[in-house]
Design an enzyme around this catalytic site. Structure first.
Site, short mmCIF file in Angstrom:
data_model
loop_
_atom_site.label_atom_id
_atom_site.label_comp_id
_atom_site.label_asym_id
_atom_site.label_seq_id
_atom_site.Cartn_x
_atom_site.Cartn_y
_atom_site.Cartn_z
N ASP A 1 30.93 37.41 48.01
CA ASP A 1 32.08 37.55 48.37
C ASP A 1 33.25 36.91 47.33
O ASP A 1 32.61 35.90 46.86
CB ASP A 1 32.66 37.27 50.02
CG ASP A 1 32.93 37.97 49.96
OD1 ASP A 1 34.60 38.83 49.67
OD2 ASP A 1 33.57 38.01 51.72
N TRP A 2 34.52 36.74 46.98
CA TRP A 2 34.93 36.85 46.34
C TRP A 2 35.73 34.96 46.80
O TRP A 2 37.10 35.32 47.51
CB TRP A 2 36.78 37.07 45.79
CG TRP A 2 36.06 38.87 45.08
CD1 TRP A 2 36.70 39.26 44.11
CD2 TRP A 2 35.26 39.61 44.42
NE1 TRP A 2 36.40 39.90 43.09
CE2 TRP A 2 35.27 40.43 43.47
CE3 TRP A 2 33.74 39.60 45.08
CZ2 TRP A 2 34.32 41.00 42.56
CZ3 TRP A 2 32.96 40.57 45.05
CH2 TRP A 2 32.95 41.31 43.48
#
Length: 745
Positions: free
Chosen positions: A244-245
């Site tokens: 995930d970012w």
């Protein structure tokens, strides 16, 4: 098992991958395993290896952004089809629709030139206050699994990788980057992992997104047990794991586990954990280059499957977006997702010919929801709101009057900005270096930000109170003088939003006060809602008609009008429990939701309807509930045990009403004299059947041995105990129509 030809192809592909890896320099390998822009990995033009283009996309392909700033490019060529949210999709109980929506999303992602679409979201809805629940499907793993598999398969038929998320147990937004969830192994395997396992082993998903949270002390994106032992070794996953970012925190830990591609929200790409910091450790001899090779191999394998590289590049599908058939599919999805919760005195459907004056009240009648929610935001080609849908349906012979009803503060942002830009405050910190990253990740700063948000919501409540007196009066006056009154309320993406959990389960903006006043003026007011999570309904006993819609996409208004006026018979059912009040929920009782630092999932398996069953708590509307304009009769249950393991069920469903309709039939298993603690009943199968008036259909379903299993933490495997099991066939988890007993040997 792979066929002989498939094994040959795979063997040849792996040899080609090995040859490519030998040609790569260390710098080139490292360029492949971290972001080179906000949504793109590094390109290796020398060897014809393209960048991997990703996009957010639970409800459609997100708008284009600048490479290094969270600012939209601003062109008009990135407007797309706005799909129903995953919570809406699961409410249809129609897995054929999951395949249709997956195909639309995959085709549009490929049409926009994307390689990976960051969808679907399949986390279990543990608590109704989670800000991202609208992106997820259900509180139940069987229902989630049944929708995830065809959705993923259909996406990937378009030569686009689905990236199933968020692995795993991403159940709250409060302290989402650092929260540590303590989960026992049985709960993890029975509740939070089954849909992901099915995504890998049944759907053949090409990529998996690691979650932000920690599980049992270790971040998911650096978690060897989760990524190496379970995902790779137990399930045999050989695709790509994407963070995930901003989900990677430590270089060594991420390098030494199966985290293949690190993405983040910052433009200091060379300073990502799997960029220069990793190269330094390799050059010091502290980390083997083999760890990088393994990551590159997984990414190249995904690229081969997508025909990005290799001999089949010319055969890759081109995709397309904004096709008329995509919009038609979205309309079907919206129609089947809406749930008629209550319909006393058969107020619905309305007869359009008998109405000359229609009053539509409520801000959600005109609010467009596509632009909000965090990374789920969509730049929609169009969005038909409920008021527009009603007016378009009725035409000019009915006077449709609108009153806002309640005040909704306008949260304005500067042109070209979005929530990510605001979160990193790049105008005041143009270099965006390590100090900024550390500040954003600092727990105290994040806590302060959440406190400021809650304070803002309180200020907005006070602001709304001042303005609502006049708005209420206008709405009540309009309601008195109409042939029919439709209220459209609910939530919006100030509440259903990434990064924040809801402060409570109540309707915002004093809607309850308005609804109570409307019901005193008009007992027959039709209450409709748009939202992403359950809300408390203190007036539900007085209300005669309640229609619920999750965020149902660009055709929401048309679908709502068609249901209200009877052109479409509602067939949606709840994929989650609607409690009477938040205090009835498991996590509310144990206090283990929305905390900072550490939470313990003390309820274990008793999430959603399992909790309400065990505690004998009556919900407002139970899991699986949803009404129709017709009625269905169940009869003739027979059961046949096959080899003492599988159980074949046969029964009939008849439409005993006067109009065609669809019924979602649900099968639950209830162990009799269970040898271990098990939920009172669990959903194990379902089928949606369409029937004309007076027609019946025989339904056959098979419960397999794994449907009777539970996870034994000591043996570290699923087992089924011999003995008797009650088989429950129902229209919801409370409305059980047929019963039988099956014996497993």
């Amino acid at each position: 098992m792979l066929k002989k030809d498939e094994k040959k192809i795979e063997k040849k592909r792996e040899k080609e991958i090995d040859k490519l890896i030998k040609k790569l320099t260390l710098d080139e390998k490292i360029a492949m395993i971290h972001g080179a822009s906000l949504f793109r990995s590094g390109e290796l033009a020398r060897l014809g290896i393209p960048a991997i283009e990703t996009s957010d996309g639970p409800m459609g392909v997100r708008a284009e952004f600048l490479d290094d700033r969270w600012i939209p490019v601003g062109n008009q060529d990135d407007m797309v089809t706005y799909l129903p949210s995953n919570s809406a999709l699961a409410s249809s109980w129609n897995t054929d629709l999951a395949r249709e929506m997956g195909h639309v999303l995959g085709a549009e992602a490929r049409g926009r030139g994307k390689d990976v679409i960051l969808a679907p979201g399949i986390n279990i809805k543990r608590d109704p206050l989670c800000g991202r629940n609208f992106e997820y499907m259900s509180e139940d793993p069987v229902l989630t699994k049944a929708f995830a598999v065809p959705f993923i398969q259909a996406v990937q038929e378009n030569d686009v990788a689905a990236c199933v998320k968020h692995f795993a147990a991403n159940g709250q937004e409060t302290d989402r980057l650092m929260v540590d969830e303590e989960i026992d192994e049985r709960t993890l395997y029975e509740l939070y992992l089954p849909a992901f396992k099915a995504a890998v082993q049944e759907a053949g998903v090409y990529s998996v997104m690691g979650a932000y949270n920690k599980i049992n002390g270790v971040h998911c994106c650096e978690n060897k047990k989760l990524l190496d032992e379970i995902l790779r070794k137990e399930w045999g996953f050989d695709g790509a794991v994407i963070s995930d970012w901003g989900g990677v925190h430590k270089t060594r830990e991420a390098a030494e586990c199966s985290m293949d591609l690190e993405m983040s929200i910052f433009p200091d790409f060379d300073d990502y954990k799997l960029a220069n910091p990793l190269k330094v450790l390799i050059e010091k001899g502290e980390i083997s280059v083999d760890t990088v090779d393994a990551k590159v191999r997984n990414l190249l394998r995904m690229m081969y499957r997508l025909k990005m590289i290799g001999s089949k590049r010319e055969e890759r599908k081109a995709g397309a977006y904004n096709k008329p058939e995509h919009r038609e599919a979205v309309l079907r999805g919206a129609q089947e997702s809406m749930i008629l919760l209550k319909n006393e005195n058969r107020i619905l459907p309305l007869d359009a010919k008998k109405i000359k004056k229609l009053a539509v009240i409520g801000a959600n009648a005109v609010i467009q929801h596509s632009y909000g929610g965090g990374s789920a935001e969509i730049k929609a080609l169009y969005e038909i709101c409920p008021l527009a849908g009603l007016k378009m349906y009725l035409g000019g012979n009915v006077k449709v009057s609108y009153a806002q009803g309640y005040y909704v503060p306008q949260n304005k942002t500067d042109e070209g900005e979005n929530w990510q830009a605001a979160s990193v405050d790049e105008d005041r910190n143009p270099d965006m270096g390590k100090a900024v990253r550390d500040e954003v990740n600092d727990s105290e700063n994040r806590r302060r930000g959440e406190e400021e948000r809650l304070a803002k919501l309180e200020r907005e409540k006070a602001e709304a109170h001042e303005k609502n007196e006049k708005l209420f009066a206008e709405a009540l006056e309009m309601a008195k003088d109409a042939d029919a009154v439709i209220f459209v309320g609910g939530l919006n993406h100030d509440y259903d939003v990434e990064g924040c959990d809801r402060p409570d389960m109540k309707l915002p903006y004093e809607q309850d006060m308005l609804i109570e006043a409307l019901l005193k003026v008009r007992k027959d007011v039709i209450l409709t809602f748009v939202g992403g999570s359950p809300v408390e309904m203190p007036w539900r006993e007085q209300a005669q008609t309640i229609l619920w819609s999750y965020y149902a996409g660009m055709e929401t208004g048309n679908a709502l009008a068609q249901i209200i006026f009877g052109e479409v018979n509602p067939s949606g059912k709840l994929a989650e429990t609607f409690p009477v009040k938040y205090e009835d929920c498991a996590a509310a009782k144990n206090g283990q939701f929305g905390k900072w630092g550490n939470i313990v999932l003390e309820e274990g398996l008793y999430c959603g309807y399992r909790h309400f069953d065990r505690q004998r708590i009556k919900p407002a509307f139970c899991f699986g509930h949803g009404l129709s304009y017709t009625s269905f009769e169940y009869s003739g249950l027979t059961m046949k045990a096959e080899k003492g393991k599988d159980v074949k069920l046969t029964f009939s469903v008849k439409n005993i009403g006067k109009r065609a309709g669809a019924e979602a039939v649900q099968i639950y298993i209830a162990p009799i004299a269970a040898q271990v603690d098990r939920p009172d009943k669990e959903l194990k199968a379902f089928s949606k059947v369409e029937l004309g008036a007076g027609r019946s259909k025989k339904i056959s379903l098979t419960l397999k041995q794994e449907d009777f299993m539970y996870y034994d933490a000591q043996l570290r495997k699923f087992i089924a105990d011999a003995g008797d099991y009650e088989i429950l066939v129902g229209a919801s988890c409370e409305d059980i129509r047929l019963r039988g007993i099956a014996t497993l040997s």
